[in-house]
Write an enzyme that holds these catalytic residues in place. Structure first.
Site, PDB file in Angstrom:
ATOM      1  N   HIS A 136      -3.129   1.955   8.074  1.00 19.34           N
ATOM      2  CA  HIS A 136      -1.773   2.188   7.565  1.00 19.34           C
ATOM      3  C   HIS A 136      -0.905   2.698   8.709  1.00 19.34           C
ATOM      4  CE1 HIS A 136      -3.696   2.955   3.387  1.00 19.34           C
ATOM      5  NE2 HIS A 136      -3.203   1.740   3.412  1.00 19.34           N
ATOM      6  N   GLU A 184       0.816  -1.214   0.000  1.00 17.05           N
ATOM      7  CA  GLU A 184       0.000   0.000   0.000  1.00 17.05           C
ATOM      8  C   GLU A 184       0.850   1.265   0.000  1.00 17.05           C
ATOM      9  OE1 GLU A 184      -3.771   0.038   1.490  1.00 17.05           O
ATOM     10  OE2 GLU A 184      -4.046  -1.959   0.651  1.00 17.05           O
ATOM     11  N   CYS A 200      -2.105  11.511   3.933  1.00 17.51           N
ATOM     12  CA  CYS A 200      -2.646  10.588   2.930  1.00 17.51           C
ATOM     13  C   CYS A 200      -2.634  11.217   1.539  1.00 17.51           C
ATOM     14  CB  CYS A 200      -4.078  10.207   3.274  1.00 17.51           C
ATOM     15  SG  CYS A 200      -4.234   8.992   4.603  1.00 17.51           S
TER      16      CYS A 200
END
Length: 417
Positions: free
Chosen positions: A230, A162, A348
């Site tokens: 995350h 990711e 992000c």
């Protein structure tokens, strides 16, 4: 070659909506079905870029991908008109706006061949993100076509990757050799571990990293199951500083010891769980902030969401840290509430690339005038609101495609159409 950190923000696309597709992302699940505001979301993201430019920080951007993704639905044997609602929502997803998941980046001083390496993330754990990498890879190969860069395809499934959201780097300065930290999860529990150890190791090999300066550290199960899908929801690093929650790593003491052994100059700034609970850290996205080195000796600033101001325990801890002469000298709140409602804070929205800005395709580099032009296109073409039922609208599909086409035309990036 002048190496500096460039933050590439994802321009929030015209299909931004709240479908609640991201398992383990508390904000995404909590706001599922709400009416989104794509125009406001994109303008908030552009304002964040303006904010960082005003700080004197180099700023780049990536454009939205082509959505809804009709070819992906065709592979599944259906169409936009005939797809089941959950598949249609996955085809509409604007999640590529979170550029921290675009790729993992290793700057030239860390690599064995002296190039800046980028590996596009495969994002295989979540169906709505699993079809991003093709469009993202195409964009990376345009933006970083210069021989100073090496752009790699994705790690193969089933090894989940990711991107930079699970990667940190410690160094004396952005242009000097650093220690790269890959944070991975282990499966089990309600929510999946999205970053796999084998994927992280494969990236390190592709990037030709020195094993002595490369760490693989396990994220804590409690963080993942608590909603830190995350690592960048519970930890962020910049130069010599690691800013982390007490619960971030599986074996906290061993992780800190390993980091100190590899990079003795590290300053670990840890927020205790009894000062800021894990739920408060996740709700406020305290760690999903941009920890940046301010120009002209200004120390470090923390670009963080306004939600951090609204969370009493978080803001109290931050103010005490700044007053106590810690390494974070400035608190810089920004409004990205539309992104936050889908589970993405300031960190992000950006991918950090240490490189010479002159080697990047200039069409992807931001300045005040270019951001003004992008804002004008957003204000003219992005939908004001999208409700869940709107995803079945052929008229809206045509509108959002025209909106993206207008942006690419204005940026002279027709090869991305």
């Amino acid at each position: 070659m002048m190496l500096t950190e460039i933050n590439f923000d994802g321009i929030i696309g015209p299909t931004h909506n709240y479908a609640g597709l991201s398992r383990g992302n508390i904000a995404s699940a909590s706001n599922a079905g709400d009416v989104s505001q794509p125009r406001a979301a994109a303008l908030q993201g552009i304002d964040k870029m303006r904010h960082n430019l005003a700080l004197g920080l180099p700023q780049g951007f990536f454009t939205p991908l082509d959505r809804p993704d009709a070819p992906w639905l065709e592979v599944l044997g259906t169409t936009l008109e005939g797809a089941e609602p959950h598949l249609r929502a996955q085809a509409w997803s604007a999640s590529a706006m979170w550029a921290a998941n675009a790729a993992t980046v290793s700057p030239a001083p860390d690599s064995g061949d002296g190039k800046c390496h980028l590996t596009v993330a495969n994002l295989v754990t979540m169906p709505h993100r699993s079809h991003e990498w093709q469009g993202t890879l195409k964009q990376l190969r345009v933006a970083f076509a210069d021989p100073a860069f090496a752009v790699h395809g994705p790690v193969p499934a089933p090894f989940g990757d990711e991107g930079a959201a699970n990667h940190m780097r410690l160094c004396d300065g952005h242009g000097s050799a650093g220690v790269e930290i890959f944070v991975y999860g282990v499966g089990g529990g309600r929510y999946p571990a999205r970053q796999h150890l084998d994927a992280s190791k494969a990236i390190a090999r592709h990037h030709r990293l020195d094993p002595a300066r490369t760490l693989f550290i396990r994220q804590s199960d409690s963080a993942i199951q608590g909603g830190a899908f995350h690592n960048d929801v519970v930890a962020v690093a910049n130069e010599r500083v690691l800013f982390t929650h007490e619960t971030a790593f599986h074996d906290r003491e061993a992780a800190h010891a390993e980091i100190r052994a590899a990079f003795p100059a590290v300053e670990i700034v840890e927020v205790p769980a009894d000062a800021v609970s894990l739920p408060d850290a996740i709700k406020s996205y305290l760690f999903n902030a941009q920890l940046v080195s301010l120009p002209d000796g200004g120390g470090m600033g923390l670009v963080l969401p306004t939600e951090a101001q609204d969370t009493a325990s978080v803001w109290s801890w931050l103010e005490a840290h700044v007053a106590g002469n810690g390494p974070i000298r400035k608190l810089l709140p920004v409004n990205v509430r539309q992104s936050m409602a889908n589970g993405g804070g300031p960190a992000c929205l950006r991918l950090r690339v240490v490189a010479d800005p002159a080697r990047v395709d200039p069409r992807f580099m931001a300045d005040a005038g270019k951001l003004d032009r992008i804002s004008e296109i957003v204000a003219r073409h992005w939908p004001e609101a999208i409700a869940a039922a709107d995803l079945a609208s052929a008229g809206l599909t045509a509108d959002v495609r025209r909106a993206r086409a207008a942006l690419l035309e204005a940026l002279e990036l027709s090869e991305l159409a």
